[in-house]
Write a protein that holds these residues in place. Structure first.
Motif, PDB file in Angstrom:
ATOM      1  N   MET A 191       0.832  -1.245   0.091  1.00 40.00           N
ATOM      2  CA  MET A 191       0.076  -0.149   0.093  1.00 40.00           C
ATOM      3  C   MET A 191       0.760   1.207   0.060  1.00 40.00           C
ATOM      4  O   MET A 191       0.675   2.281  -0.542  1.00 40.00           O
ATOM      5  N   GLY A 192       1.835   1.161   0.846  1.00 44.28           N
ATOM      6  CA  GLY A 192       2.830   2.315   0.744  1.00 44.28           C
ATOM      7  C   GLY A 192       3.440   2.720  -0.643  1.00 44.28           C
ATOM      8  O   GLY A 192       3.687   3.712  -0.976  1.00 44.28           O
ATOM      9  N   ASP A 193       3.957   1.404  -1.325  1.00 46.15           N
ATOM     10  CA  ASP A 193       4.383   1.586  -2.643  1.00 46.15           C
ATOM     11  C   ASP A 193       3.423   2.182  -3.667  1.00 46.15           C
ATOM     12  O   ASP A 193       3.890   3.074  -4.556  1.00 46.15           O
ATOM     13  N   TYR A 194       2.321   1.535  -3.384  1.00 48.24           N
ATOM     14  CA  TYR A 194       1.171   2.247  -4.459  1.00 48.24           C
ATOM     15  C   TYR A 194       0.962   3.711  -4.069  1.00 48.24           C
ATOM     16  O   TYR A 194       0.911   4.524  -5.100  1.00 48.24           O
TER      17      TYR A 194
ATOM     18  N   TYR B 196      -1.995 -12.888  -4.026  1.00 43.57           N
ATOM     19  CA  TYR B 196      -2.526 -11.655  -3.076  1.00 43.57           C
ATOM     20  C   TYR B 196      -2.437 -10.432  -3.686  1.00 43.57           C
ATOM     21  O   TYR B 196      -3.436  -9.715  -3.342  1.00 43.57           O
ATOM     22  N   VAL B 197      -1.684 -10.272  -4.434  1.00 46.16           N
ATOM     23  CA  VAL B 197      -1.628  -8.689  -5.073  1.00 46.16           C
ATOM     24  C   VAL B 197      -2.873  -8.752  -5.965  1.00 46.16           C
ATOM     25  O   VAL B 197      -3.504  -7.715  -6.486  1.00 46.16           O
ATOM     26  N   THR B 198      -2.997  -9.688  -6.884  1.00 40.05           N
ATOM     27  CA  THR B 198      -4.246  -9.795  -7.723  1.00 40.05           C
ATOM     28  C   THR B 198      -5.483  -9.682  -6.908  1.00 40.05           C
ATOM     29  O   THR B 198      -6.360  -8.861  -7.412  1.00 40.05           O
ATOM     30  N   HIS B 199      -5.276  -9.959  -5.487  1.00 40.81           N
ATOM     31  CA  HIS B 199      -7.006  -9.864  -4.825  1.00 40.81           C
ATOM     32  C   HIS B 199      -6.903  -8.311  -4.477  1.00 40.81           C
ATOM     33  O   HIS B 199      -7.932  -7.757  -4.415  1.00 40.81           O
ATOM     34  N   MET B 200      -5.776  -7.929  -4.086  1.00 33.96           N
ATOM     35  CA  MET B 200      -5.511  -6.345  -3.661  1.00 33.96           C
ATOM     36  C   MET B 200      -6.144  -5.433  -4.732  1.00 33.96           C
ATOM     37  O   MET B 200      -6.661  -4.529  -4.715  1.00 33.96           O
ATOM     38  N   ASN B 201      -5.740  -5.926  -6.195  1.00 39.86           N
ATOM     39  CA  ASN B 201      -6.308  -5.253  -7.423  1.00 39.86           C
ATOM     40  C   ASN B 201      -7.645  -5.225  -7.548  1.00 39.86           C
ATOM     41  O   ASN B 201      -8.300  -4.178  -7.743  1.00 39.86           O
ATOM     42  N   GLU B 202      -7.922  -6.254  -7.429  1.00 42.21           N
ATOM     43  CA  GLU B 202      -9.528  -6.501  -7.551  1.00 42.21           C
ATOM     44  C   GLU B 202     -10.449  -5.762  -6.144  1.00 42.21           C
ATOM     45  O   GLU B 202     -11.506  -5.130  -6.777  1.00 42.21           O
ATOM     46  N   GLU B 203      -9.904  -5.714  -5.055  1.00 39.17           N
ATOM     47  CA  GLU B 203     -10.502  -4.903  -3.987  1.00 39.17           C
ATOM     48  C   GLU B 203     -10.142  -3.645  -4.067  1.00 39.17           C
ATOM     49  O   GLU B 203     -11.280  -2.805  -3.535  1.00 39.17           O
TER      50      GLU B 203
ATOM     51  N   ASN C 229       3.198   5.739  -3.534  1.00 36.80           N
ATOM     52  CA  ASN C 229       4.056   6.547  -3.974  1.00 36.80           C
ATOM     53  C   ASN C 229       4.430   6.250  -5.262  1.00 36.80           C
ATOM     54  O   ASN C 229       5.629   6.340  -6.124  1.00 36.80           O
ATOM     55  N   ASP C 230       3.311   5.864  -6.005  1.00 37.93           N
ATOM     56  CA  ASP C 230       3.149   5.878  -7.564  1.00 37.93           C
ATOM     57  C   ASP C 230       3.726   4.648  -8.148  1.00 37.93           C
ATOM     58  O   ASP C 230       4.341   4.598  -9.352  1.00 37.93           O
ATOM     59  N   ILE C 231       4.210   3.758  -7.475  1.00 37.75           N
ATOM     60  CA  ILE C 231       4.920   2.363  -7.935  1.00 37.75           C
ATOM     61  C   ILE C 231       3.758   1.741  -8.585  1.00 37.75           C
ATOM     62  O   ILE C 231       2.788   1.406  -7.710  1.00 37.75           O
ATOM     63  N   ARG C 232       3.983   1.131  -9.587  1.00 37.51           N
ATOM     64  CA  ARG C 232       2.795   0.227 -10.322  1.00 37.51           C
ATOM     65  C   ARG C 232       3.211  -0.899 -10.847  1.00 37.51           C
ATOM     66  O   ARG C 232       2.584  -1.782 -11.478  1.00 37.51           O
ATOM     67  N   GLN C 233       4.715  -0.989 -10.873  1.00 35.82           N
ATOM     68  CA  GLN C 233       5.295  -2.205 -11.330  1.00 35.82           C
ATOM     69  C   GLN C 233       6.210  -2.919 -10.124  1.00 35.82           C
ATOM     70  O   GLN C 233       6.978  -2.435  -9.495  1.00 35.82           O
ATOM     71  N   LEU C 234       5.892  -4.250 -10.060  1.00 36.27           N
ATOM     72  CA  LEU C 234       6.768  -5.008  -9.079  1.00 36.27           C
ATOM     73  C   LEU C 234       7.483  -6.404  -9.655  1.00 36.27           C
ATOM     74  O   LEU C 234       6.768  -6.798 -10.701  1.00 36.27           O
ATOM     75  N   LEU C 235       8.343  -6.604  -9.303  1.00 34.66           N
ATOM     76  CA  LEU C 235       8.769  -8.044  -9.344  1.00 34.66           C
ATOM     77  C   LEU C 235       8.752  -8.747  -8.132  1.00 34.66           C
ATOM     78  O   LEU C 235       9.410  -8.417  -7.103  1.00 34.66           O
TER      79      LEU C 235
ATOM     80  N   TYR D  37      -7.499  -1.550  -6.201  1.00 28.64           N
ATOM     81  CA  TYR D  37      -6.853  -0.823  -7.195  1.00 28.64           C
ATOM     82  C   TYR D  37      -7.232  -1.188  -8.731  1.00 28.64           C
ATOM     83  O   TYR D  37      -6.643  -1.118  -9.566  1.00 28.64           O
ATOM     84  N   ALA D  38      -8.716  -1.701  -8.759  1.00 30.17           N
ATOM     85  CA  ALA D  38      -8.854  -2.040 -10.185  1.00 30.17           C
ATOM     86  C   ALA D  38      -9.005  -1.055 -11.264  1.00 30.17           C
ATOM     87  O   ALA D  38      -8.661  -1.320 -12.360  1.00 30.17           O
TER      88      ALA D  38
END
Length: 610
Positions: free
Chosen positions: A415-418, A455-462, A420-426, A464-465
């Motif tokens: 959530m903190g990365d998001y 888990y990140v996919t679920h976060m996107n669904e709930e 701060n405008d981070i949208r790509q993760l490895l 950050y879609a």
């Protein structure tokens, strides 16, 4: 007294595990406990008796897996259900004879996860389970427990059916969550709370949690997400997390910890409490004693939030995101360039900052920052990525390793990365802690890379879609079985992984292996081929001899000698890297350059030669 009336006055303590305790008591891991209803009913009765003597006042019938999946023959299935209820009744009767106890004791008709055979329709599934409910109702059951559910697909309709046939029945539905707060079907605690507060769940008297997590993690889930309604709430955690030893499932003996955390759970206003896998009559006895005289806490009920379809929009980089530009280029066949840099061991970011500026000017499309590789602490990749995004204006993809943070820390970091405008993760599992550091440094590994991707996919669904996080995975292509590697990649793709960054490629055999994987996966993903320039003879020999999974061909090693100058070695590195890029041009969807010692000028020279 009905169970509803009982719960208005006091807390209800249930039994503990049947299956794992049966295995522990009788030592046969191959026995299917539900079959013992007909083969050794006295064993099941005696386990029920032990739980009653321990203080349990609700017994679940030994019918958890008595369903069409495990008992496909209808007559045997229904006979087993009847036997399960009769055994529980016999145990209660014997207990009263032995103790003279006149307290209220309840028997719950117990259902495990509602399974559906592949060929079954929803109507057929409901028909089977209604028939099973009928058996219990005919036995006199008034309490029904649907436990270890992964979703609410059928339970609401079954609760309605039970109440139609017996208006005084009590229906409890328990869901199994993992440590991330999601069921195996991907439903979050919040979604289940919303569902149970809905008008279509009116026939469900109580709901809650069982199995999946131990008491400490269940406490965290309950604290993080209070309910939205005042239905009775249940909590039946596991004794811990099991290990398999010579075919047997072993749980840690941790009664004190279990009881301590369960008392904390009870203080949250939980009405029904007991144990699941790994718990024994000893656990329930200690829990019952610990709760004597302890008042039931007030249940915190919060207002329902807006529906999940209402998305949360965060501030983005700009109207047109440079991160989106990278993805557009990746999908267009233009081969974007990704460059990896290492965060510093100290607080000095001047070299990384200067390198990022050079690389942005040279045309790099995306920077990526490692997350303490080889389990050696470096500056936080996400925090450094946020600074580079602000000051350089290039998209940055921090690595996230599962080694160092539990799920609470991971979620907070994401959530903190998001923000701060981070949208790509490895997303990677992470290198293990070195042997000499074990005992002083602990690897967390609550998750592996696949589970974190889910888990990140679920976060996107709930959350950050509208503007989701995108993520890639690591491709270790060196395994002995390339088909096994492909299967693991497919699991990552199913979890939401959009692209893969490979380990360094040096040999023709490496190129052939990547080509095989590329052909097998087709258009289902993108492969970013890794190239790590060798900046000196010493560097080449170290990687070849010291780094597991990296083998450098003799013809490449022969191009270096111990006495060559820095400039000469860099020229060789550029030549080899461009040669590898040429070999990979028909395979790679992107080039992924790993910057040795953060020498950005070397990578800039290679980019210029592409």
């Amino acid at each position: 007294m009905s169970l509803q009336e009982y719960l208005r006055e006091r807390r209800l303590i249930t039994d503990g595990a049947m299956g794992t305790y049966y295995e522990k008591k009788y030592g046969d891991a191959d026995v299917f406990p539900e079959q013992e209803n007909l083969l050794h009913p006295e064993r099941i009765r005696d386990i029920h008796l032990e739980y009653l003597h321990a203080g349990a006042r609700l017994l679940r019938t030994n019918t958890f897996a008595t369903n069409p999946v495990f008992f496909p023959e209808e007559t045997q299935r229904l006979e087993n259900l009847r036997a399960g209820y009769d055994i529980a009744e016999a145990a209660v009767q014997k207990y009263r004879e032995e103790t003279g106890c006149a307290e209220d004791i309840f028997i719950a008709a117990d259902f495990g996860p509602i399974g559906e055979l592949e060929e079954q329709s929803a109507a057929e599934v409901l028909k089977d389970y209604r028939q099973m409910c009928d058996v219990f109702l005919d036995c006199g059951a008034t309490v029904f427990v649907f436990e270890s559910q992964r979703d609410d697909k059928y339970v609401k309709q079954l609760a309605d059916y039970v109440k139609e046939r017996c208006c005084d029945a009590f229906v409890l539905v328990q869901f199994t969550f993992d440590k991330s707060g999601y069921t195996r079907a991907g439903l979050s605690v919040r979604r289940i709370n919303e569902s149970m507060a809905g008008a279509d769940a009116a026939s469900i008297d109580a709901y809650g949690y069982n199995c999946g997590v131990e008491a400490g993690h269940l406490l965290q889930l309950l604290q993080a997400q209070p309910p939205y309604c005042r239905k009775f709430l249940s909590a039946l955690p596991n004794a811990g997390y099991p290990l398999s030893l010579r075919g047997r499932t072993i749980y840690t003996e941790n009664e004190q910890y279990f009881v301590k955390k369960s008392v904390e759970i009870a203080a949250l206003g939980v009405d029904i409490i007991g144990g699941c896998c790994g718990t024994t009559p000893g656990y329930i006895r200690d829990l019952a004693q610990a709760l004597e005289g302890v008042e039931r806490g007030d249940k915190q009920v919060i207002s329902r939030p807006p529906h999940a379809d209402v998305q949360i929009r965060q501030n983005g980089l700009a109207e047109e995101s440079v991160s989106d530009a990278f993805l557009d280029k990746l999908s267009s066949g233009k081969k974007p360039v990704i460059v990896e840099m290492d965060p510093p061991f100290n607080g000095d970011i001047s070299k990384v900052l200067a390198g990022a500026e050079k690389l942005a000017q040279a045309g790099a499309d995306l920077l990526t920052l490692s997350d303490s590789p080889m389990a050696r602490a470096r500056m936080d990749a996400g925090a450094l990525a946020a600074k580079l995004i602000r000051e350089v204006g290039i998209p940055v993809m921090p690595h996230i390793a599962c080694r160092d943070r539990n799920i609470i820390g991971l979620r907070g970091m994401l959530m903190g990365d998001y923000m701060n405008d981070i949208r790509q993760l490895l997303i990677v599992t992470g290198d293990p802690v070195a042997r000499d550091a074990r005992g002083t440094i602990s690897g967390v590994f609550d998750m592996n890379s696949i589970r974190l991707m889910e888990y990140v996919t679920h976060m996107n669904e709930e959350l950050y879609a509208d503007d989701p996080l995108h993520f890639g995975g690591a491709l270790n292509y060196h395994g002995a079985n390339p088909d096994a590697i492909i299967r693991r990649m497919e699991k990552k793709i199913e979890a939401g992984c959009e692209y893969f960054l490979t380990q360094p490629i040096y040999s023709d055999e490496d190129v052939e292996r990547i080509a095989y994987i590329r052909d097998a996966l087709g258009e289902r993903t993108k492969i970013c081929c890794g190239i790590m320039p060798l900046v000196s003879y010493k560097n080449a020999m170290f990687l070849h001899n010291e780094m597991a999974g990296i083998s450098i061909p003799e013809e490449i090693l022969a191009k270096y000698d111990p006495d060559m100058s820095r400039e000469a070695a860099q020229a060789v590195a550029v030549e080899i890297s461009l040669g590898l890029a040429g070999k990979l041009s028909g395979i790679a969807d992107a080039y992924y350059f790993m910057t040795p010692f953060n020498r950005a000028d070397l990578i800039c020279e290679i980019i210029a030669g592409l």
